[in-house]
Scaffold this motif. Structure first.
Motif, PDB file in Angstrom:
ATOM      1  N   ALA A   1       0.741  -1.067  -0.002  1.00 30.28           N
ATOM      2  CA  ALA A   1       0.067   0.053  -0.317  1.00 30.28           C
ATOM      3  C   ALA A   1       0.909   1.481   0.040  1.00 30.28           C
ATOM      4  CB  ALA A   1      -0.867  -0.013   1.261  1.00 30.28           C
ATOM      5  N   GLU A   2       2.123   1.273   0.787  1.00 32.79           N
ATOM      6  CA  GLU A   2       2.786   2.296   0.751  1.00 32.79           C
ATOM      7  C   GLU A   2       3.176   3.039  -0.610  1.00 32.79           C
ATOM      8  OE1 GLU A   2       4.863   4.265   3.904  1.00 32.79           O
ATOM      9  OE2 GLU A   2       4.357   2.646   5.403  1.00 32.79           O
ATOM     10  N   GLN A   3       3.255   1.944  -1.530  1.00 29.04           N
ATOM     11  CA  GLN A   3       3.499   2.545  -2.845  1.00 29.04           C
ATOM     12  C   GLN A   3       2.682   3.642  -3.496  1.00 29.04           C
ATOM     13  OE1 GLN A   3       4.874  -1.247  -5.494  1.00 29.04           O
ATOM     14  NE2 GLN A   3       2.959  -1.687  -4.710  1.00 29.04           N
ATOM     15  N   TYR A   4       1.418   3.596  -2.818  1.00 30.32           N
ATOM     16  CA  TYR A   4       0.353   4.566  -3.179  1.00 30.32           C
ATOM     17  C   TYR A   4      -0.083   5.459  -2.275  1.00 30.32           C
ATOM     18  CZ  TYR A   4       0.697   0.905  -6.754  1.00 30.32           C
ATOM     19  OH  TYR A   4       1.423   0.063  -7.676  1.00 30.32           O
ATOM     20  N   VAL A   5       0.071   5.024  -1.111  1.00 31.02           N
ATOM     21  CA  VAL A   5      -0.469   5.873   0.013  1.00 31.02           C
ATOM     22  C   VAL A   5       0.706   6.456   0.957  1.00 31.02           C
ATOM     23  CG1 VAL A   5      -1.927   5.754   2.265  1.00 31.02           C
ATOM     24  CG2 VAL A   5      -2.497   4.189   0.416  1.00 31.02           C
ATOM     25  N   ALA A   6       0.362   7.708   1.069  1.00 28.07           N
ATOM     26  CA  ALA A   6       1.316   8.543   2.080  1.00 28.07           C
ATOM     27  C   ALA A   6       1.670   7.787   3.564  1.00 28.07           C
ATOM     28  CB  ALA A   6       0.740   9.844   2.452  1.00 28.07           C
ATOM     29  N   SER A   7       2.970   7.870   3.970  1.00 34.53           N
ATOM     30  CA  SER A   7       3.361   7.193   5.097  1.00 34.53           C
ATOM     31  C   SER A   7       2.517   7.476   6.469  1.00 34.53           C
ATOM     32  CB  SER A   7       4.580   7.552   5.289  1.00 34.53           C
ATOM     33  OG  SER A   7       4.937   8.813   5.634  1.00 34.53           O
ATOM     34  N   GLY A   8       2.254   8.896   6.557  1.00 34.25           N
ATOM     35  CA  GLY A   8       1.436   9.239   7.833  1.00 34.25           C
ATOM     36  C   GLY A   8       0.110   8.811   7.622  1.00 34.25           C
ATOM     37  N   LEU A   9      -0.710   8.805   6.463  1.00 33.07           N
ATOM     38  CA  LEU A   9      -2.130   8.216   6.373  1.00 33.07           C
ATOM     39  C   LEU A   9      -1.875   6.598   6.571  1.00 33.07           C
ATOM     40  CD1 LEU A   9      -4.812   8.433   5.549  1.00 33.07           C
ATOM     41  CD2 LEU A   9      -4.268   7.982   3.226  1.00 33.07           C
ATOM     42  N   ALA A  10      -0.929   6.055   6.091  1.00 33.40           N
ATOM     43  CA  ALA A  10      -0.779   4.749   6.453  1.00 33.40           C
ATOM     44  C   ALA A  10      -0.411   4.498   7.987  1.00 33.40           C
ATOM     45  CB  ALA A  10       0.456   4.197   5.797  1.00 33.40           C
ATOM     46  N   ALA A  11       0.122   5.277   8.749  1.00 34.15           N
ATOM     47  CA  ALA A  11       0.348   4.941  10.140  1.00 34.15           C
ATOM     48  C   ALA A  11      -0.864   5.308  10.782  1.00 34.15           C
ATOM     49  CB  ALA A  11       1.414   6.129  10.669  1.00 34.15           C
ATOM     50  N   VAL A  12      -1.757   6.130  10.408  1.00 31.33           N
ATOM     51  CA  VAL A  12      -2.992   6.350  11.215  1.00 31.33           C
ATOM     52  C   VAL A  12      -4.100   5.180  10.861  1.00 31.33           C
ATOM     53  CG1 VAL A  12      -4.861   7.713  11.500  1.00 31.33           C
ATOM     54  CG2 VAL A  12      -2.584   8.895  11.303  1.00 31.33           C
ATOM     55  N   LEU A  13      -3.992   4.835   9.673  1.00 26.72           N
ATOM     56  CA  LEU A  13      -4.817   3.659   9.075  1.00 26.72           C
ATOM     57  C   LEU A  13      -4.424   2.379  10.028  1.00 26.72           C
ATOM     58  CD1 LEU A  13      -5.498   4.292   5.444  1.00 26.72           C
ATOM     59  CD2 LEU A  13      -7.168   4.555   7.276  1.00 26.72           C
ATOM     60  N   SER A  14      -3.202   2.203  10.427  1.00 21.33           N
ATOM     61  CA  SER A  14      -2.450   1.288  11.003  1.00 21.33           C
ATOM     62  C   SER A  14      -2.944   1.133  12.466  1.00 21.33           C
ATOM     63  CB  SER A  14      -1.050   0.853  10.579  1.00 21.33           C
ATOM     64  OG  SER A  14      -0.732   0.670   9.345  1.00 21.33           O
ATOM     65  N   ALA A  15      -3.290   2.230  12.896  1.00 28.12           N
ATOM     66  CA  ALA A  15      -3.639   2.260  14.405  1.00 28.12           C
ATOM     67  C   ALA A  15      -4.988   1.957  14.628  1.00 28.12           C
ATOM     68  CB  ALA A  15      -3.441   3.761  14.787  1.00 28.12           C
ATOM     69  N   THR A  16      -5.699   1.492  13.531  1.00 26.48           N
ATOM     70  CA  THR A  16      -7.109   1.008  13.933  1.00 26.48           C
ATOM     71  C   THR A  16      -7.013  -0.557  14.469  1.00 26.48           C
ATOM     72  OG1 THR A  16      -7.286   0.221  11.717  1.00 26.48           O
ATOM     73  CG2 THR A  16      -8.160   2.459  12.157  1.00 26.48           C
ATOM     74  N   GLY A  17      -5.907  -1.109  14.714  1.00 25.84           N
ATOM     75  CA  GLY A  17      -5.847  -2.497  15.180  1.00 25.84           C
ATOM     76  C   GLY A  17      -6.635  -2.855  16.309  1.00 25.84           C
ATOM     77  N   PRO A  18      -6.600  -2.116  17.457  1.00 29.95           N
ATOM     78  CA  PRO A  18      -7.415  -2.264  18.621  1.00 29.95           C
ATOM     79  C   PRO A  18      -8.945  -2.284  18.416  1.00 29.95           C
ATOM     80  CG  PRO A  18      -5.882  -0.729  19.065  1.00 29.95           C
ATOM     81  CD  PRO A  18      -5.764  -0.773  17.698  1.00 29.95           C
ATOM     82  N   ILE A  19      -9.311  -1.289  17.147  1.00 33.68           N
ATOM     83  CA  ILE A  19     -10.831  -1.441  17.030  1.00 33.68           C
ATOM     84  C   ILE A  19     -11.001  -2.817  16.357  1.00 33.68           C
ATOM     85  CG2 ILE A  19     -12.596  -0.247  15.575  1.00 33.68           C
ATOM     86  CD1 ILE A  19     -11.066   2.302  15.935  1.00 33.68           C
ATOM     87  N   MET A  20     -10.406  -3.292  15.385  1.00 30.17           N
ATOM     88  CA  MET A  20     -10.583  -4.413  14.842  1.00 30.17           C
ATOM     89  C   MET A  20     -10.547  -5.676  15.729  1.00 30.17           C
ATOM     90  SD  MET A  20     -10.379  -3.701  11.626  1.00 30.17           S
ATOM     91  CE  MET A  20      -9.883  -2.396  10.218  1.00 30.17           C
ATOM     92  N   MET A  21      -9.716  -5.578  16.737  1.00 30.17           N
ATOM     93  CA  MET A  21      -9.834  -6.578  17.824  1.00 30.17           C
ATOM     94  C   MET A  21     -10.944  -6.610  18.393  1.00 30.17           C
ATOM     95  SD  MET A  21      -6.569  -7.101  20.292  1.00 30.17           S
ATOM     96  CE  MET A  21      -5.349  -6.777  19.085  1.00 30.17           C
ATOM     97  N   LEU A  22     -11.502  -5.315  18.960  1.00 23.88           N
ATOM     98  CA  LEU A  22     -12.613  -5.478  19.534  1.00 23.88           C
ATOM     99  C   LEU A  22     -14.065  -5.969  18.827  1.00 23.88           C
ATOM    100  CD1 LEU A  22     -14.521  -4.539  22.123  1.00 23.88           C
ATOM    101  CD2 LEU A  22     -14.785  -2.469  20.816  1.00 23.88           C
ATOM    102  N   LEU A  23     -13.975  -5.614  17.390  1.00 25.15           N
ATOM    103  CA  LEU A  23     -14.887  -6.236  16.622  1.00 25.15           C
ATOM    104  C   LEU A  23     -14.822  -7.689  16.373  1.00 25.15           C
ATOM    105  CD1 LEU A  23     -14.895  -3.601  13.683  1.00 25.15           C
ATOM    106  CD2 LEU A  23     -16.475  -3.848  15.570  1.00 25.15           C
TER     107      LEU A  23
END
Length: 301
Positions: free
Chosen positions: A83-105
């Protein structure tokens, strides 16, 4: 010492997204780079633990470490690196922070654990933050590869969350095995799977690894990102508790967005910043119960 280790860990995890981006922009193959990084880091750590007699070679043949490596390393980083071929690193970092939300679901779906009101609100707020993050790109007519990259990062976090939940079971099955050895074994499995994927899908060109960006990215991510960063995480868990080190998720994405904007000229709109803050606030709510316990424990001490 604990505070220094925590801040150092946050700084490391906050820089890895930009370093991944720099390596890929230098022409390094995404899957090959990720595979070498995790296989090398896992191998060095595992050999160290063998030398210390803290693990056994038979750990590598256990299906548990293979499954953990598939979820934590292969599924997470194959999607992130691509994904980082096409997505900015900052955006990738914030999207990657959704792990705990995914875990709860996942816990709600698989184990039928009813989330608390705060956790449910955190999921809703985090989802709203994701929408805000993606909205500028969608409105500006970004390419489908950008959209696919964002979706894949989220799917990667779903893979990470599955692996993390399974890891809890693995640790209880191997109570006499060091968590660092378990992490090293899963990184080796994940790295090997990434290299297999690379051989099947990529044309390997070693020239980018002879450049400062390509070689520097690989060495930094292997030594600092994987070996030092993850070892610090487990050290902090052993010295404090599982909740406190995990709070890097609230700090590192902001570091990554700032570095991407300042050092790599990545666009940072108010809408993107608002989306990132909403996601982090949502993660805080999802982990509200654990954070309250942490605060109570720190108050007592």
């Amino acid at each position: 010492m604990i505070l220094f280790g925590y801040l150092f860990m946050c700084a490391i995890f906050g820089t890895t997204f930009l370093v991944i981006k720099a390596g890929i922009d230098a022409g390094a193959a995404p899957f090959f780079s990720a595979g070498i990084r995790f296989l090398a880091a896992g191998l060095i750590l595992f050999l160290y633990m063998l030398g210390k007699r803290r693990t056994r070679l038979s750990l590598l043949w256990r299906k548990e470490t293979l499954l953990t490596g598939t979820g934590l390393t292969f599924g997470t980083f194959s999607t992130l690196y691509w994904a980082e071929q096409y997505v900015a690193s900052g955006l990738a970092a914030v999207l990657s922070a959704t792990g705990p939300i995914m875990m709860l679901l996942l816990q709600a779906l698989l184990h039928r654990q009813k989330p608390t009101a705060a956790s449910a609100a955190g999921c809703a707020i985090g989802f709203a933050g994701v929408v805000l993050l993606l909205l500028p790109g969608l409105s500006l007519g970004m390419s489908m590869l950008w959209v696919l990259g964002c979706v894949l990062i989220l799917l990667g976090e779903l893979s990470y969350s599955s692996g993390a939940l399974y890891t809890k079971q693995v640790i209880t099955r191997f109570p006499d095995t060091s968590p660092i050895a378990l992490n090293a074994a899963q990184m080796m499995h994940g790295g090997a799977l990434l290299l297999i994927l690379s051989l099947l899908t990529e044309r390997i060109d070693l020239a980018p690894y002879a450049t400062l960006s390509g070689a520097g990215s690989l060495v930094y991510l292997t030594v600092i990102g994987s070996m030092v960063g993850h070892s610090l995480f487990y050290w902090l868990v052993s010295r404090t508790n599982p909740v406190f080190p995990s709070t890097w998720l609230y700090v590192s994405p902001l570091i990554a967005m700032t570095l991407g904007s300042l050092l790599y000229n990545e666009a940072l709109s108010w809408l993107t910043a608002a989306g990132g803050i909403l996601i982090i606030f949502g993660i805080v709510l999802v982990n509200a119960a654990g954070l309250q316990k942490l605060h109570a424990a720190m108050t007592r001490t």
